[in-house]
Design a protein around this motif. Structure first.
Motif, PDB file in Angstrom:
ATOM      1  N   ASP A 233       0.848  -1.192   0.000  1.00  0.00           N
ATOM      2  CA  ASP A 233       0.000   0.000   0.000  1.00  0.00           C
ATOM      3  C   ASP A 233       0.884   1.243   0.000  1.00  0.00           C
ATOM      4  OD1 ASP A 233      -2.003   1.861   0.186  1.00  0.00           O
ATOM      5  OD2 ASP A 233      -2.411   1.533   2.308  1.00  0.00           O
ATOM      6  N   HIS A 399       7.902   2.146   5.282  1.00  0.00           N
ATOM      7  CA  HIS A 399       7.969   0.769   5.751  1.00  0.00           C
ATOM      8  C   HIS A 399       9.325   0.192   5.339  1.00  0.00           C
ATOM      9  CE1 HIS A 399       3.892   0.097   7.175  1.00  0.00           C
ATOM     10  NE2 HIS A 399       3.365   0.506   6.049  1.00  0.00           N
ATOM     11  N   TYR A 424       6.342  -7.056   4.609  1.00  0.00           N
ATOM     12  CA  TYR A 424       5.032  -6.422   4.675  1.00  0.00           C
ATOM     13  C   TYR A 424       3.956  -7.408   4.231  1.00  0.00           C
ATOM     14  CZ  TYR A 424       1.678  -2.632   3.572  1.00  0.00           C
ATOM     15  OH  TYR A 424       0.591  -1.781   3.516  1.00  0.00           O
ATOM     16  N   ASN A 462       5.864  -5.711   9.230  1.00  0.00           N
ATOM     17  CA  ASN A 462       4.612  -4.989   9.410  1.00  0.00           C
ATOM     18  C   ASN A 462       3.438  -5.868   8.982  1.00  0.00           C
ATOM     19  OD1 ASN A 462       3.063  -2.293   9.684  1.00  0.00           O
ATOM     20  ND2 ASN A 462       2.456  -3.039   7.661  1.00  0.00           N
ATOM     21  N   GLU A 463       2.532  -6.119   9.920  1.00  0.00           N
ATOM     22  CA  GLU A 463       1.267  -6.808   9.639  1.00  0.00           C
ATOM     23  C   GLU A 463       1.433  -8.097   8.849  1.00  0.00           C
ATOM     24  OE1 GLU A 463      -1.395  -4.034   7.816  1.00  0.00           O
ATOM     25  OE2 GLU A 463      -1.867  -3.130   9.740  1.00  0.00           O
ATOM     26  N   ASN A 550      -1.055  -2.403  15.096  1.00  0.00           N
ATOM     27  CA  ASN A 550      -1.799  -1.512  14.200  1.00  0.00           C
ATOM     28  C   ASN A 550      -3.285  -1.747  14.419  1.00  0.00           C
ATOM     29  OD1 ASN A 550       0.704  -0.920  13.196  1.00  0.00           O
ATOM     30  ND2 ASN A 550       0.403  -1.898  11.211  1.00  0.00           N
ATOM     31  N   TYR A 552      -7.220  -0.270  13.559  1.00  0.00           N
ATOM     32  CA  TYR A 552      -8.024   0.659  12.754  1.00  0.00           C
ATOM     33  C   TYR A 552      -9.507   0.608  13.112  1.00  0.00           C
ATOM     34  CZ  TYR A 552      -4.163   2.085   9.835  1.00  0.00           C
ATOM     35  OH  TYR A 552      -2.997   2.658   9.390  1.00  0.00           O
ATOM     36  N   TYR A 556     -11.501   0.662   9.434  1.00  0.00           N
ATOM     37  CA  TYR A 556     -11.803  -0.548   8.659  1.00  0.00           C
ATOM     38  C   TYR A 556     -12.929  -1.385   9.246  1.00  0.00           C
ATOM     39  CZ  TYR A 556      -7.804   0.501   5.796  1.00  0.00           C
ATOM     40  OH  TYR A 556      -6.946   1.116   4.930  1.00  0.00           O
ATOM     41  N   GLU A 602      -0.021   2.100  14.529  1.00  0.00           N
ATOM     42  CA  GLU A 602      -0.884   2.757  13.536  1.00  0.00           C
ATOM     43  C   GLU A 602      -2.291   2.858  14.080  1.00  0.00           C
ATOM     44  OE1 GLU A 602      -0.922   1.132   9.520  1.00  0.00           O
ATOM     45  OE2 GLU A 602       1.221   0.652   9.680  1.00  0.00           O
ATOM     46  N   PHE A 652      -0.198   9.822   0.830  1.00  0.00           N
ATOM     47  CA  PHE A 652       0.854   9.269  -0.032  1.00  0.00           C
ATOM     48  C   PHE A 652       0.256   8.500  -1.199  1.00  0.00           C
ATOM     49  CE2 PHE A 652       0.532   4.899   1.530  1.00  0.00           C
ATOM     50  CZ  PHE A 652      -0.045   5.076   2.777  1.00  0.00           C
ATOM     51  N   ARG A 657      -5.380   2.428  -3.910  1.00  0.00           N
ATOM     52  CA  ARG A 657      -6.487   3.293  -3.488  1.00  0.00           C
ATOM     53  C   ARG A 657      -7.280   3.796  -4.677  1.00  0.00           C
ATOM     54  NH1 ARG A 657      -6.983   1.718   1.692  1.00  0.00           N
ATOM     55  NH2 ARG A 657      -4.909   1.165   2.377  1.00  0.00           N
ATOM     56  N   ASN A 667      -3.431   7.420  -0.682  1.00  0.00           N
ATOM     57  CA  ASN A 667      -3.921   7.015   0.635  1.00  0.00           C
ATOM     58  C   ASN A 667      -4.143   8.314   1.398  1.00  0.00           C
ATOM     59  OD1 ASN A 667      -3.909   6.364   3.479  1.00  0.00           O
ATOM     60  ND2 ASN A 667      -3.227   4.310   2.900  1.00  0.00           N
ATOM     61  N   LYS A 669      -4.985   8.986   4.549  1.00  0.00           N
ATOM     62  CA  LYS A 669      -4.951   9.027   6.009  1.00  0.00           C
ATOM     63  C   LYS A 669      -3.962  10.061   6.531  1.00  0.00           C
ATOM     64  CE  LYS A 669      -6.636   4.368   6.424  1.00  0.00           C
ATOM     65  NZ  LYS A 669      -6.315   3.908   5.061  1.00  0.00           N
TER      66      LYS A 669
HETATM   67  C1  GCB Z   1      -1.834  -0.563   7.523  1.00  0.00           C
HETATM   68  C2  GCB Z   1      -0.514  -0.674   6.850  1.00  0.00           C
HETATM   69  C3  GCB Z   1      -0.171   0.563   6.057  1.00  0.00           C
HETATM   70  C4  GCB Z   1      -1.398   1.020   5.286  1.00  0.00           C
HETATM   71  C5  GCB Z   1      -2.467   1.383   6.284  1.00  0.00           C
HETATM   72  C6  GCB Z   1      -3.772   1.796   5.625  1.00  0.00           C
HETATM   73  O1  GCB Z   1      -2.131  -1.230   8.456  1.00  0.00           O
HETATM   74  O2  GCB Z   1       0.518  -0.970   7.735  1.00  0.00           O
HETATM   75  O3  GCB Z   1       0.891   0.291   5.190  1.00  0.00           O
HETATM   76  O4  GCB Z   1      -1.113   2.076   4.441  1.00  0.00           O
HETATM   77  O5  GCB Z   1      -2.759   0.282   7.077  1.00  0.00           O
HETATM   78  O6  GCB Z   1      -3.934   2.940   5.273  1.00  0.00           O
HETATM   79  O7  GCB Z   1      -4.612   0.917   5.450  1.00  0.00           O
END
Ligand code: GCB
Length: 707
Positions: A233, A399, A424, A462-463, A550, A552, A556, A602, A652, A657, A667, A669
């Motif tokens: 991502d 990352h 990742y 990461n994740e 992380n 959300y 999400y 995150e 970014f 997306r 993205n 966020k």
């Molecule tokens: C995450 C990832 C990150 C993504 C973000 C997102 O958990 O680590 O790389 O960009 O979520 O915006 O979904």
């Protein structure tokens, strides 16, 4: 004999001649791979790549038969403080969409050879002055036609150089995306795989007095077993994305060294030095601290040291750095180095023996000043200015390893750093070549940045979804990192799991039903007797020193909720559901049985800058702000919380997306828009951090009540 067979044979002669190549060894498990010699491992992994890449109709291959990561020499420390000539600037380029440049017969051996076609000669390529790209710089942001290009581009630069007698010359790259074949004066001298780590090549025996021609094949396509892998991502901008220079050293020189405060005693400076040259003495001088130490290096040029020292400590409040001088034979290097200790104690992170709460933010390496990758000092300073406006003391450089200017600027400004390798999501965890590549790339990261006091955390992933293969891969990688640099903490960002989100969504659902019954409108909410507790039980938690997580919930969870709502035929809008969810979220608890510090690495929500909604619609700046406010409440329910790094500083670019109305391949966020405009939530977080700044975190009950 026809031309194809002739070239085939020439290719074999080149390969054998240059690398003494034998039959590549085969393997079918991590264990079998471990039995191979280091050289066999490199060859076997290169063979794996070549098999995958071979084009269907070309049976010979002059370039790709060389092992990846060959021709490189051990990374030289502190090149920015050495005598060097920059090769930044305009480079000629050719787009090679079909990856033919080192394969086609009409290329007469390959673009890398840099031949110029004669008027009577059939040579199917020629560099011209018409098309040029700026280096450092990614190609995607420089040419509209290259915006989404992933593939091969050949770069060329001619330069004048006259090496001094008794000097060695190195070609240094702070990084370039992704795979590179480097040709100097028509000879393939090195290959490197990995888009974000620094490497150098000893070119002393290839460089000529006067004009030289440097041609680099850059391939930005990722490989399913590569690092990073194919799906990310973020935008993997291709090209010669970072500084390139020619670095000169004496024949005998200091290659690399580590000099840091010992974490346990806090009163000893310790480390090692590696020189290229004879056994002898290395002198370390730190004048401002009254230190002059002589170290013996052995026949391999290696020496270790440890000596008592009273030094002023580096910290976010006072990012003090000493001028450290190392001398060996006729070589001398000087660098600015800070001294600090970093440890954990139960669920606390101790900087210089004191508990610290990490007020952080995550960021990608996207410029705030121009389109595309950040790559110079002004980009780094612009980023640090925004970080300071946010009142952070910590940044998660996601990352992948960021450029040297960013690390330097963060350290000078007193910002602690989390540095990461792009392991990742799902990777080829059962592939020994992927593990070997992860270890090599991590060693490269450490080799460049091991003296940066600002870096306190090495993140190994990461994740990544839990599996036996992944657990073993990351355990092995963690061991490797500890063996190369045991002086920093190891972390990983764990996955916020779907079932965790589902249970929160379900709870919201129960509350709605309890109030209104099926098909009812959400009018009021009853207090929920059973808030959800998320227990971090991923086995990766056992491996790391600090647990990243992380999460959300403010964002999400809606996908889960929407499905539940549709299936249950609830008469409830998504906005109404989200209002309930933001309330529910505040009660969620996060725990682990590890007695280790937790960083919420995150959280966040997408917002299109300038899109406002007083009803709190998603994608609005108001909704993003509300998610942050609810998250601040949730943070109070994490007893082991030691810091946060919300997602993310700036919008970014990301091919993930696809919502054209709000995202348009960005993205969203970011707390700052793609043009650098601060969104509402930026100020929300800045105020929160200002309030936290002066609190004694070990006593702080507002955020995670550290044990
Ligand atoms: C995450 C990832 C990150 C993504 C973000 C997102 O958990 O680590 O790389 O960009 O979520 O915006 O979904």
């Amino acid at each position: 004999m026809n031309q194809t067979s002739l070239l085939k044979i020439m290719g074999i002669i080149m390969t054998v001649g240059l690398f003494g190549c034998s039959e590549p060894a085969s393997f079918s498990s991590h264990e079998e791979f471990a039995m191979l010699s280091a050289q066999q491992q490199v060859q076997a992994c290169s063979q794996q790549q070549t098999d995958r890449e071979s084009t269907p109709f070309v049976s010979f291959d002059l370039g790709a038969s060389r092992p990846a990561n060959s021709g490189l020499s051990g990374l030289i420390a502190d090149v920015q403080h050495r005598k060097s000539v920059s090769l930044n600037g305009q480079w000629q380029y050719l787009i090679d969409q079909l990856d033919m440049g080192d394969k086609g017969i009409t290329m007469q051996g390959g673009v890398g050879l840099g031949q110029q076609a004669l008027p009577t000669e059939l040579l199917e390529y020629a560099f011209s002055d018409a098309a040029r790209l700026m280096v450092p710089g990614d190609w995607n942001s420089q040419q509209p036609s290259l915006e989404w290009y992933r593939g091969v581009i050949w770069y060329k630069k001619s330069f004048n150089f006259n090496a001094q007698p008794n000097e060695k010359t190195f070609l240094y790259f702070d990084g370039a995306y992704l795979k590179k074949d480097v040709y100097l004066n028509g000879e393939l001298i090195a290959r490197h795989d990995g888009g974000f780590t620094a490497f150098n090549i000893d070119v002393s025996s290839y460089i000529k007095p006067g004009e030289n021609s440097l041609i680099i094949k850059v391939d930005s396509r990722s490989d399913p077993a590569g690092i990073p892998t194919e799906y990310n991502d973020w935008m993997n901008y291709g090209g010669l994305t970072r500084d390139i220079s020619l670095v000169s050293t004496p024949q005998s020189y200091i290659q690399n060294y580590k000099i840091q405060l010992d974490n346990d005693s806090g009163s000893n400076i310790q480390g090692w030095v590696q020189v290229q040259g004879d056994a002898g003495e290395v002198v370390i001088n730190i004048e401002q601290a009254g230190i002059a130490q002589t170290i013996q290096v052995n026949d391999e040029g290696y020496g270790e040291f440890s000596f008592a020292a009273k030094v002023k400590l580096w910290s976010p409040q006072q990012p003090y750095r000493y001028e450290v001088k190392l001398s060996y034979a006729s070589d001398q290097i000087t660098s600015n180095i800070g001294f600090r200790t970093i440890q954990t104690q139960g669920a606390k992170i101790l900087l210089n023996g004191q508990a610290i709460f990490l007020r952080g933010i995550s960021m990608h390496e996207e410029s705030l000043l121009k389109a595309g990758r950040a790559n110079d000092q002004s980009d780094a300073q612009a980023a640090v200015k925004v970080l300071k406006d946010l009142n952070v003391n910590f940044v998660r450089l996601a990352h992948y390893q960021h450029n040297q200017h960013m690390i330097e600027a963060a350290e000078a400004a007193g910002i602690l750093v989390w540095a990461e390798l792009p392991i990742y999501h799902s990777m080829a965890f059962d592939n020994p070549c992927t593990l070997a590549s992860a270890k090599r790339q991590f060693s490269e990261m450490i080799a460049r940045d091991q003296n940066r006091a600002a870096i306190i955390l090495w993140s190994i992933s990461n994740e990544t979804p839990v599996s036996e293969a992944r657990n073993q891969f990351l355990a092995s990688l963690a061991n490797h990192v500890r063996s190369v640099d045991g002086s920093r903490l190891i972390t990983s960002a764990l996955f916020g799991r779907r079932d965790e989100m589902e249970s929160v969504a379900e709870n919201v659902g129960k509350r709605v039903l309890k109030t209104n019954g099926r098909n009812g409108k959400l009018v009021t909410l009853v207090p929920n007797p059973d808030p959800v507790t998320i227990v971090l039980d991923d086995p990766l938690g056992e491996i790391v020193d600090v647990v990243g997580y992380n999460q959300y919930l403010g964002w999400y969870v809606s996908a889960v909720a929407t499905r539940v709502m549709r299936e249950s035929d609830w008469d409830l809008t998504e906005d109404e559901f989200r209002t309930a969810m933001l309330l529910e979220m505040k009660k969620v608890k996060i725990e682990s049985h590890l007695n280790k510090p937790i960083i919420i690495s995150e959280f966040g929500a997408g917002a299109k800058q300038g899109f406002n909604s007083d009803k709190g619609h998603i994608w609005s700046e108001q909704f993003q702000k509300e998610v942050y406010l609810s998250q601040f409440e949730l943070l109070k329910n994490i007893p082991d919380l030691a810091g946060i790094s919300p997602w993310v500083l700036k919008d970014f670019r990301s091919p993930y997306r696809l919502n054209s109305q709000f995202q348009n391949y960005w993205n969203r966020k970011g707390l700052v828009s793609e043009e650098g405009i601060k969104k509402m939530a930026f100020h929300t977080l800045a105020n929160y951090y200002r309030a936290l700044e002066n609190k004694d975190v070990s006593e702080n009950k507002q955020i995670g009540a550290s044990r």
